[in-house]
Design a protein around this motif. Structure first.
Motif, PDB file in Angstrom:
ATOM      1  N   LEU A  17       0.863  -1.191   0.000  1.00 23.99           N
ATOM      2  CA  LEU A  17       0.000   0.000   0.000  1.00 23.99           C
ATOM      3  C   LEU A  17       0.892   1.232   0.000  1.00 23.99           C
ATOM      4  CD1 LEU A  17      -2.746   1.485   0.349  1.00 23.99           C
ATOM      5  CD2 LEU A  17      -2.389   1.294   2.828  1.00 23.99           C
ATOM      6  N   CYS A  18       0.674   2.118  -0.963  1.00 26.06           N
ATOM      7  CA  CYS A  18       1.477   3.340  -1.048  1.00 26.06           C
ATOM      8  C   CYS A  18       0.599   4.536  -0.677  1.00 26.06           C
ATOM      9  CB  CYS A  18       2.026   3.472  -2.465  1.00 26.06           C
ATOM     10  SG  CYS A  18       3.100   4.894  -2.652  1.00 26.06           S
ATOM     11  N   GLY A  19       0.864   5.163   0.473  1.00 30.52           N
ATOM     12  CA  GLY A  19       0.063   6.290   0.953  1.00 30.52           C
ATOM     13  C   GLY A  19      -0.972   5.804   1.944  1.00 30.52           C
ATOM     14  N   ALA A  20      -0.833   6.215   3.193  1.00 34.42           N
ATOM     15  CA  ALA A  20      -1.807   5.791   4.214  1.00 34.42           C
ATOM     16  C   ALA A  20      -2.118   6.976   5.116  1.00 34.42           C
ATOM     17  CB  ALA A  20      -1.287   4.601   5.003  1.00 34.42           C
ATOM     18  N   GLY A  21      -2.872   7.921   4.567  1.00 34.99           N
ATOM     19  CA  GLY A  21      -3.316   9.089   5.341  1.00 34.99           C
ATOM     20  C   GLY A  21      -4.692   8.810   5.922  1.00 34.99           C
ATOM     21  N   HIS A  22      -5.690   9.606   5.516  1.00 35.78           N
ATOM     22  CA  HIS A  22      -7.044   9.411   6.047  1.00 35.78           C
ATOM     23  C   HIS A  22      -7.691   8.127   5.534  1.00 35.78           C
ATOM     24  CE1 HIS A  22      -6.584  13.777   6.795  1.00 35.78           C
ATOM     25  NE2 HIS A  22      -7.209  13.425   7.901  1.00 35.78           N
ATOM     26  N   TRP A  23      -7.569   7.874   4.251  1.00 33.82           N
ATOM     27  CA  TRP A  23      -8.278   6.758   3.625  1.00 33.82           C
ATOM     28  C   TRP A  23      -7.533   5.437   3.783  1.00 33.82           C
ATOM     29  CZ3 TRP A  23     -12.936   5.586   2.600  1.00 33.82           C
ATOM     30  CH2 TRP A  23     -13.293   4.662   1.628  1.00 33.82           C
ATOM     31  N   GLY A  24      -6.206   5.500   3.782  1.00 33.34           N
ATOM     32  CA  GLY A  24      -5.376   4.285   3.798  1.00 33.34           C
ATOM     33  C   GLY A  24      -5.748   3.288   4.895  1.00 33.34           C
ATOM     34  N   PRO A  25      -5.954   3.709   6.153  1.00 35.09           N
ATOM     35  CA  PRO A  25      -6.283   2.735   7.197  1.00 35.09           C
ATOM     36  C   PRO A  25      -7.528   1.901   6.896  1.00 35.09           C
ATOM     37  CG  PRO A  25      -5.591   4.782   8.188  1.00 35.09           C
ATOM     38  CD  PRO A  25      -5.684   5.047   6.703  1.00 35.09           C
ATOM     39  N   PRO A  82      -2.307  11.527  -2.498  1.00 33.63           N
ATOM     40  CA  PRO A  82      -3.083  12.582  -3.162  1.00 33.63           C
ATOM     41  C   PRO A  82      -3.022  12.441  -4.698  1.00 33.63           C
ATOM     42  CG  PRO A  82      -1.811  13.492  -1.351  1.00 33.63           C
ATOM     43  CD  PRO A  82      -1.351  12.066  -1.520  1.00 33.63           C
ATOM     44  N   ALA A  83      -4.074  12.938  -5.357  1.00 33.79           N
ATOM     45  CA  ALA A  83      -4.277  12.669  -6.792  1.00 33.79           C
ATOM     46  C   ALA A  83      -3.087  13.064  -7.676  1.00 33.79           C
ATOM     47  CB  ALA A  83      -5.534  13.398  -7.260  1.00 33.79           C
ATOM     48  N   ALA A  84      -2.359  14.123  -7.319  1.00 36.86           N
ATOM     49  CA  ALA A  84      -1.278  14.612  -8.185  1.00 36.86           C
ATOM     50  C   ALA A  84      -0.198  13.558  -8.398  1.00 36.86           C
ATOM     51  CB  ALA A  84      -0.663  15.879  -7.584  1.00 36.86           C
ATOM     52  N   LYS A 104      -9.367   6.896  -6.590  1.00 37.47           N
ATOM     53  CA  LYS A 104      -9.985   7.899  -7.460  1.00 37.47           C
ATOM     54  C   LYS A 104      -9.526   9.296  -7.023  1.00 37.47           C
ATOM     55  CE  LYS A 104     -12.515   9.826  -4.326  1.00 37.47           C
ATOM     56  NZ  LYS A 104     -12.426  11.184  -3.961  1.00 37.47           N
ATOM     57  N   PRO A 105      -9.449  10.305  -7.807  1.00 34.36           N
ATOM     58  CA  PRO A 105      -9.483  10.201  -9.259  1.00 34.36           C
ATOM     59  C   PRO A 105      -8.186   9.578  -9.747  1.00 34.36           C
ATOM     60  CG  PRO A 105      -8.991  12.462  -8.601  1.00 34.36           C
ATOM     61  CD  PRO A 105      -9.234  11.692  -7.345  1.00 34.36           C
ATOM     62  N   MET A 106      -8.313   8.816 -10.822  1.00 30.71           N
ATOM     63  CA  MET A 106      -7.197   7.993 -11.310  1.00 30.71           C
ATOM     64  C   MET A 106      -5.925   8.806 -11.590  1.00 30.71           C
ATOM     65  SD  MET A 106      -7.642   6.175 -14.907  1.00 30.71           S
ATOM     66  CE  MET A 106      -6.388   5.295 -15.780  1.00 30.71           C
ATOM     67  N   HIS A 131     -13.215   3.331  -7.633  1.00 30.98           N
ATOM     68  CA  HIS A 131     -14.538   3.979  -7.620  1.00 30.98           C
ATOM     69  C   HIS A 131     -15.462   3.127  -6.756  1.00 30.98           C
ATOM     70  CE1 HIS A 131     -13.616   7.275 -10.176  1.00 30.98           C
ATOM     71  NE2 HIS A 131     -13.089   6.487 -11.090  1.00 30.98           N
ATOM     72  N   VAL A 132     -15.395   3.398  -5.454  1.00 34.06           N
ATOM     73  CA  VAL A 132     -15.941   2.473  -4.465  1.00 34.06           C
ATOM     74  C   VAL A 132     -17.468   2.343  -4.541  1.00 34.06           C
ATOM     75  CG1 VAL A 132     -16.136   4.173  -2.578  1.00 34.06           C
ATOM     76  CG2 VAL A 132     -15.632   1.789  -2.044  1.00 34.06           C
ATOM     77  N   PHE A 133     -18.160   3.361  -5.050  1.00 34.40           N
ATOM     78  CA  PHE A 133     -19.626   3.273  -5.095  1.00 34.40           C
ATOM     79  C   PHE A 133     -20.114   2.215  -6.083  1.00 34.40           C
ATOM     80  CE2 PHE A 133     -19.421   7.128  -2.670  1.00 34.40           C
ATOM     81  CZ  PHE A 133     -20.474   6.945  -1.783  1.00 34.40           C
TER      82      PHE A 133
HETATM   83  N1  LIG Z   1     -12.944   6.006  -2.364  1.00 34.48           N
HETATM   84  C1  LIG Z   1     -13.207   6.879  -1.398  1.00 34.48           C
HETATM   85  O1  LIG Z   1     -14.321   6.966  -0.889  1.00 34.48           O
HETATM   86  C2  LIG Z   1     -12.116   7.791  -0.918  1.00 34.48           C
HETATM   87  C3  LIG Z   1     -12.252   8.463   0.289  1.00 34.48           C
HETATM   88  C4  LIG Z   1     -11.199   9.280   0.705  1.00 34.48           C
HETATM   89  C5  LIG Z   1     -10.087   9.427  -0.097  1.00 34.48           C
HETATM   90  N2  LIG Z   1     -10.006   8.774  -1.287  1.00 34.48           N
HETATM   91  C6  LIG Z   1      -8.856   8.933  -2.175  1.00 34.48           C
HETATM   92  O2  LIG Z   1      -7.715   8.357  -1.541  1.00 34.48           O
HETATM   93  C7  LIG Z   1      -6.561   9.122  -1.854  1.00 34.48           C
HETATM   94  C8  LIG Z   1      -5.903   9.553  -0.542  1.00 34.48           C
HETATM   95  O3  LIG Z   1      -6.797  10.372   0.168  1.00 34.48           O
HETATM   96  P1  LIG Z   1      -6.541  10.711   1.712  1.00 34.48           P
HETATM   97  O4  LIG Z   1      -7.760  11.443   2.146  1.00 34.48           O
HETATM   98  O5  LIG Z   1      -6.108   9.515   2.441  1.00 34.48           O
HETATM   99  O6  LIG Z   1      -5.318  11.737   1.570  1.00 34.48           O
HETATM  100  P2  LIG Z   1      -4.284  12.119   2.704  1.00 34.48           P
HETATM  101  O7  LIG Z   1      -3.605  13.347   2.233  1.00 34.48           O
HETATM  102  O8  LIG Z   1      -4.933  12.105   4.048  1.00 34.48           O
HETATM  103  O9  LIG Z   1      -3.260  10.899   2.696  1.00 34.48           O
HETATM  104  C9  LIG Z   1      -2.327  10.700   1.686  1.00 34.48           C
HETATM  105  C10 LIG Z   1      -1.090  10.075   2.320  1.00 34.48           C
HETATM  106  O10 LIG Z   1      -0.163   9.786   1.282  1.00 34.48           O
HETATM  107  C11 LIG Z   1       1.157  10.087   1.754  1.00 34.48           C
HETATM  108  N3  LIG Z   1       1.980  10.301   0.568  1.00 34.48           N
HETATM  109  C12 LIG Z   1       2.015  11.362  -0.259  1.00 34.48           C
HETATM  110  N4  LIG Z   1       2.888  11.136  -1.279  1.00 34.48           N
HETATM  111  C13 LIG Z   1       3.387   9.900  -1.084  1.00 34.48           C
HETATM  112  C14 LIG Z   1       4.308   9.106  -1.811  1.00 34.48           C
HETATM  113  N5  LIG Z   1       4.887   9.526  -2.927  1.00 34.48           N
HETATM  114  N6  LIG Z   1       4.607   7.875  -1.339  1.00 34.48           N
HETATM  115  C15 LIG Z   1       4.042   7.419  -0.185  1.00 34.48           C
HETATM  116  N7  LIG Z   1       3.159   8.140   0.557  1.00 34.48           N
HETATM  117  C16 LIG Z   1       2.829   9.365   0.100  1.00 34.48           C
HETATM  118  C17 LIG Z   1       0.966  11.312   2.628  1.00 34.48           C
HETATM  119  O11 LIG Z   1       2.023  11.452   3.550  1.00 34.48           O
HETATM  120  C18 LIG Z   1      -0.376  11.011   3.299  1.00 34.48           C
HETATM  121  O12 LIG Z   1      -0.200  10.343   4.543  1.00 34.48           O
HETATM  122  C19 LIG Z   1      -7.040  10.293  -2.706  1.00 34.48           C
HETATM  123  O13 LIG Z   1      -6.856   9.974  -4.055  1.00 34.48           O
HETATM  124  C20 LIG Z   1      -8.517  10.391  -2.403  1.00 34.48           C
HETATM  125  O14 LIG Z   1      -9.270  10.917  -3.474  1.00 34.48           O
HETATM  126  C21 LIG Z   1     -10.983   7.941  -1.691  1.00 34.48           C
END
Ligand SMILES: NC(=O)c1ccc[n+]([C@@H]2O[C@H](COP(=O)([O-])OP(=O)(O)OC[C@H]3O[C@@H](n4cnc5c(N)ncnc54)[C@H](O)[C@@H]3O)[C@@H](O)[C@H]2O)c1
Length: 353
Positions: A17-25, A82-84, A104-106, A131-133
């Motif tokens: 898993l790459c990126g575990a902020g709000h959604w990752g857990p 994040p999307a970028a 999403k977004p891809m 696209h979880v819905f």
């Molecule tokens: N499907 C859904 O319902 C749903 C809900 C929330 C978020 N999302 C999507 O999930 C993605 C993340 O959202 P979020 O709210 O968790 O964002 P967030 O900013 O809370 O978390 C992103 C995490 O990624 C880490 N990160 C950034 N660049 C990185 C890299 N190069 N390598 C490793 N880690 C890196 C950051 O440190 C951060 O902890 C977004 O694309 C968002 O649109 C989807």
């Protein structure tokens, strides 16, 4: 795309898993519940977050995805940054032969999304978009009912995704919230809108709209309207489909009745229809029908778990996924058209296909 089946594998699918902020857990918890999967590592650039994740979940963490991409034992990468950064991380994973599930977004642009589809096709790897819905049981039941012959003609769709926050700094409310509704509208219509118009307002930050009103015009004349906002204190999440014979409401905030079917509609009456009893001029050509309100049962189940199950099952079976890169790129095409309309005083903008 031809994918090799791995149906005979007895070892777990190894994921990073790459990126575990709000959604990752949420993703981590669902993966830890799946016996077919081993979460090999969490890649997270924030050191404090890495420490917290490691002690909470007991999964090893690192700051760099690259070594995992070079590890032949890793099957797939889930990108939840994040999307970028989606396009560059997903491209790197695909070019190293990993299957990819990207949130999403891809991608941040339609061009990036199209490039990702090409990388996946070249690598013959699964590219799925979160696209979880599409994996929500109430939405699936709504879609099934819309496709049934007794629904009649779909007249229009609208969706509201309103709440006070959470306010994102990287994308605006359209890319954050309306992306869900765009995905559902495209899944229902199975085609791209021809044009899009949008208006919005930037109340909190300059240049980042926090309130969006978007209209999607489909080839058969169906119109879809989306209202997305980070500024509404009342949380509303609904998708409504109005048809000639029925209206279906998917209310994601309702635990008791996430789906409601109103068997109300209208009949068009021929001017010489002698059996029709009409009292007013307004009723002369159209007779309104008040039927019953039905609350169909919907299966329980976590949409995110179903989404991850689709990814892992497709990977093992070597089959295509629902919500693939092509679908994700179409969603991005609509979001990009919304952006252009916002920037050009709500002009009708053609959607790239
Ligand atoms: N499907 C859904 O319902 C749903 C809900 C929330 C978020 N999302 C999507 O999930 C993605 C993340 O959202 P979020 O709210 O968790 O964002 P967030 O900013 O809370 O978390 C992103 C995490 O990624 C880490 N990160 C950034 N660049 C990185 C890299 N190069 N390598 C490793 N880690 C890196 C950051 O440190 C951060 O902890 C977004 O694309 C968002 O649109 C989807």
């Amino acid at each position: 795309m031809t994918l090799a089946s791995d149906a005979s594998r007895s070892d777990p699918v190894r994921l990073v898993l790459c990126g575990a902020g709000h959604w990752g857990p949420n993703i981590i918890r669902a993966l830890l519940d799946d016996r077919r999967v081993r979460l090999a590592a969490i890649v997270e650039t924030d050191p404090a977050r890495r420490q917290a994740l490691e002690s909470r979940y007991g999964v090893c963490t690192s700051a760099d995805l690259e070594p995992h991409l070079r590890d032949p034992a890793i099957d797939a990468v889930i990108v939840s940054t994040p999307a970028a950064s989606h396009a560059s991380l997903a491209t790197a994973a695909l070019t190293h032969g990993k299957h990819v599930l990207v949130e999403k977004p891809m991608a941040a642009t339609h061009r990036e999304a199209e490039d990702l589809c090409r990388h996946a096709a070249r690598a013959q790897r699964i590219l799925m978009v979160g696209h979880v819905f599409l994996f929500n049981n109430a939405f699936r039941e709504m879609k099934r009912r819309l496709e049934a012959t007794d629904f009649g003609r779909l007249l229009y769709l609208y969706a509201r995704r309103l709440n006070l926050g959470p306010v994102r700094a990287d994308v605006h409310a359209g890319w954050d919230l309306a992306s869900h509704d765009v995905s559902m509208f495209l899944a229902i219509k199975k085609t791209l809108p021809v044009t899009v118009t949008a208006s919005g307002q930037c109340m909190i930050r300059n240049g980042i709209p926090d309130v969006i009103f978007a209209n999607l015009f489909f080839p058969d004349g169906t119109c879809g309207h989306i209202h997305a906002s980070w500024l509404d204190p009342q949380k509303i999440r609904d998708v409504v489909a109005v048809g000639e014979r029925r209206m279906i409401v998917f209310d994601d905030m309702s635990l008791q009745a996430p789906l409601r079917v109103y068997n109300h509609g209208f009949d068009r009456l021929a001017a010489d229809d002698a059996t029709a009893i009409v009292d007013t001029f307004g009723e002369f050509r159209v007779q309104l029908k008040q039927g019953e309100l039905v609350v169909p049962p919907t299966a329980t189940g976590q949409p995110l778990a179903a989404e991850l199950d689709e990814f892992v099952s497709a990977l093992i079976a070597g089959r295509p996924v629902e919500s693939d890169g092509r679908f994700g790129a179409d969603v991005v095409a609509v979001l990009e058209a919304i952006d252009r309309s916002l920037a050009e005083d709500s002009r009708a903008v053609a959607v790239a296909s």
